[in-house]
Scaffold this active site. Structure first.
Site, PDB file in Angstrom:
ATOM      1  N   PRO A 115      14.766  -7.856  -0.461  1.00 55.55           N
ATOM      2  CG  PRO A 115      12.540  -7.491  -1.045  1.00 55.55           C
ATOM      3  CD  PRO A 115      13.526  -8.582  -0.746  1.00 55.55           C
ATOM      4  CB  CYS A 116      18.031  -3.810   1.352  1.00 47.54           C
ATOM      5  SG  CYS A 116      17.835  -2.440   0.181  1.00 47.54           S
ATOM      6  CD  GLN A 117      12.873  -1.754   0.205  1.00 48.47           C
ATOM      7  OE1 GLN A 117      13.094  -2.930   0.511  1.00 48.47           O
ATOM      8  NE2 GLN A 117      12.455  -1.404  -0.994  1.00 48.47           N
TER       9      GLN A 117
END
Length: 411
Positions: A115-117
């Site tokens: 996940p890149c958030q």
């Protein structure tokens, strides 16, 4: 080649590798809806390989339930999808399950992107305040554990552009640490920022790819990026991408193609053997939104972009007129789409259809086409979830070129 797929999401990266005949031994994904999508796609490939696609088409048409549909599929195909959050506590269970699935089969590659958030430049100031407790920052260490456990020939690690500049809690750039971690497992590692539009995807989407190849293969990781350049190509416009899709209004569902013939690129890469169009669902909009959409599209047609603070007072619902002024944005029909992101699951204001007569935001299927998912790719379990899965995906067409390049350099 046999690969395992980590942080799978809705399967954009996976689908590209499947199109290049890789054998996906398992997927690991924490979101249940995405897991259901992956199961449905595994079911599709089983039925396709056994000349039973009418069963799949019956499911897309709503003639049989998901439970009935899955009942036609041998359990070993559906059990490839592991619904786990990759974490310290779950790591032993995940590895045990993978070992059960793969047996003595040699794993040739690992693909996936955490996940890149946490790394994104959007909301970075807000995320910086919780760095010490944000586990997402260090998910790459779990990725490294899988490299250590299975010792594959190669890996592909994908993430957002923001990782290039991201600094950890010690105010040190994180990317060099990630690369060093992967190198310590015996890999030659290189990275590059790729724009999907340079590789034929109808979307301007920049993402960071880290590629690693085992040292004992005596090949260099930069060879992969050099070879990938061979597959650069111009992408088609949004007008051509949507050309064969039906004209529709906000709130409509039209699962039938128009009478217009698709352009060759769409025919070859997106249209499928069956003529059933699925999930061509348009979000309903209230009269205020539709009035704004008309203004935005008309302005776009004359070469202008309307900012939120330029809207008539009667159409404004927010007091903030200093930040996020590009809340409403129309696709340019003569170019590629701007970057599709998961926020489309909340509203479609940033992805307004360029045809003024339709006056709506894009459908699930139109969003899927921007990400180059084939028209028979089905997203579970709701419109909102489908948009989220699509927005988070790696464009399939780029993934397929990555997979093809890897095969060529490992020959």
């Amino acid at each position: 080649m046999n690969i395992i797929d980590l942080f799978s999401g809705g399967g954009g990266l996976t689908e590209g590798f499947k199109q290049q005949s890789y054998n996906i031994l398992c997927h690991v994904e924490m979101e249940k809806d995405a897991c259901d999508t992956l199961k449905t796609r595994e079911a599709y490939y089983y039925l396709k390989n056994n000349n039973k696609l009418p069963i799949y088409e019956s499911y897309l048409a709503g003639n049989i339930s998901k439970e009935e549909f899955y009942g036609y599929i041998p359990s070993e195909h559906l059990s490839k999808v592991l619904n786990y959050k990759i974490s310290q506590n779950e790591l032993p269970n995940i590895i045990d399950n993978i070992n059960r699935l793969v047996g003595k089969t040699k794993i040739d590659g690992i693909i996936g992107g955490p996940p890149c958030q946490a790394y994104s430049t959007i909301g970075r100031a807000r995320n910086d305040r919780k760095k010490e407790k944000d586990e997402r920052i260090y998910l790459y260490k779990y990725y490294s554990k899988f490299l250590e456990e299975y010792n594959p020939k190669f890996f592909v690690f994908e993430n957002v552009k923001g990782l290039l500049s991201y600094k950890d809690i010690y105010k040190e750039r994180l990317l060099p640490k990630i690369i060093k971690e992967f190198q310590s497992k015996g890999y030659d590692v290189n990275h590059k920022l790729l724009n999907s539009a340079d590789y034929g995807v109808p979307q301007k989407r920049e993402r960071l790819f880290i590629f690693g190849i085992k040292n004992n293969l005596h090949k260099k990781a930069n060879t992969f990026f050099e070879s990938l350049l061979f597959y650069r190509e111009e992408s088609i416009s949004i007008k051509d991408l949507f050309f064969d899709l039906p004209i529709m209004s906000a709130g409509e569902t039209k699962n039938e193609y128009s009478e217009k013939k698709p352009v060759p690129f769409v025919k070859n890469n997106l249209r499928c053997s069956n003529e059933y169009l699925s999930q061509n669902i348009s979000r309903p909009n209230n009269n205020r939104d539709k009035t704004i959409y008309r203004l935005v599209v008309k302005a776009k047609d004359s070469g202008k972009t309307i900012k939120y603070n330029e809207l008539p007072t009667s159409l404004k619902t927010h007091k903030n007129e200093k930040h996020f002024l590009d809340r409403f944005k129309c696709l340019n029909e003569n170019e590629q789409s701007h970057t599709l992101v998961a926020h489309i699951s909340k509203d479609g204001h940033y992805y307004i259809h360029p045809d003024l007569t339709q006056n709506r935001s894009i459908t699930v299927r139109e969003a899927a086409r921007i990400q180059m998912f084939p028209d028979d790719y089905h997203f579970e379990n709701s419109r909102t979830s489908a948009f989220k899965q699509i927005g988070n995906a790696v464009p399939v067409y780029l993934s397929s070129k990555i997979a093809r390049t890897i095969k060529e350099i490992l020959k």
